[in-house]
Write a protein that holds these residues in place. Structure first.
Motif, PDB file in Angstrom:
ATOM      1  N   TYR A   8       0.850  -1.178   0.000  1.00  0.00           N
ATOM      2  CA  TYR A   8       0.000   0.000   0.000  1.00  0.00           C
ATOM      3  C   TYR A   8       0.890   1.233   0.000  1.00  0.00           C
ATOM      4  O   TYR A   8       2.027   1.206   0.465  1.00  0.00           O
ATOM      5  N   VAL A  25      -4.767  10.409  -9.497  1.00  0.00           N
ATOM      6  CA  VAL A  25      -4.864   9.025  -9.021  1.00  0.00           C
ATOM      7  C   VAL A  25      -5.954   8.275  -9.783  1.00  0.00           C
ATOM      8  O   VAL A  25      -5.773   7.110 -10.150  1.00  0.00           O
ATOM      9  N   GLY A  29      -5.051   5.111 -11.952  1.00  0.00           N
ATOM     10  CA  GLY A  29      -5.673   3.850 -11.567  1.00  0.00           C
ATOM     11  C   GLY A  29      -6.300   3.126 -12.750  1.00  0.00           C
ATOM     12  O   GLY A  29      -6.187   1.902 -12.867  1.00  0.00           O
ATOM     13  N   ALA A  43      -7.875   2.876  -4.642  1.00  0.00           N
ATOM     14  CA  ALA A  43      -7.437   4.167  -4.107  1.00  0.00           C
ATOM     15  C   ALA A  43      -8.533   4.780  -3.244  1.00  0.00           C
ATOM     16  O   ALA A  43      -9.719   4.715  -3.585  1.00  0.00           O
ATOM     17  N   PHE A  53      -4.211  10.125   1.355  1.00  0.00           N
ATOM     18  CA  PHE A  53      -4.576   9.095   0.393  1.00  0.00           C
ATOM     19  C   PHE A  53      -3.967   7.758   0.797  1.00  0.00           C
ATOM     20  O   PHE A  53      -2.865   7.691   1.358  1.00  0.00           O
ATOM     21  N   VAL A  55      -3.584   3.853  -1.043  1.00  0.00           N
ATOM     22  CA  VAL A  55      -3.764   3.067  -2.260  1.00  0.00           C
ATOM     23  C   VAL A  55      -3.257   1.654  -1.999  1.00  0.00           C
ATOM     24  O   VAL A  55      -2.088   1.463  -1.646  1.00  0.00           O
TER      25      VAL A  55
END
Length: 99
Positions: A8, A25, A29, A43, A53, A55
């Protein structure tokens, strides 16, 4: 030990840049999820700190992850993200499955 790669990434948008980071993002993604070796790219923004954030990523193998980090769009994403987040990038945490 798994041959899959689990990790992550965490990062914090600088003041006034959270929406720009979100858009980056989201676009990134979509591209990452289309990679043959990508299994997950989830995300999120923290509910109580939307400038933060998180992810979660999963790749089929070391080879798949290496193809990901060597892709041109990965480099472009990191270059675009750098001036928008605290510390100039994300913190990665590697995971191993339990059981």
């Amino acid at each position: 030990m798994s041959t899959s790669k689990f990790l992550y990434a965490e990062f914090e948008a600088l003041p006034g840049h959270a929406d720009t980071v979100t858009a980056l993002v989201e676009e990134y993604g979509r591209t990452v999820r289309a990679e043959p070796g990508n299994r997950r790219f989830d995300a999120h923004r923290l509910a109580d700190r939307p400038e933060r954030f998180f992810v979660y990523e999963e790749y089929a193998s070391d080879v798949a992850f290496q193809a990901h980090v060597e892709a041109d769009y990965c480099h472009r994403f990191n270059e675009a993200l750098q001036p928008l987040v605290a510390g100039g990038g994300s913190t990665l945490t590697w995971l191993e499955p339990v059981g």
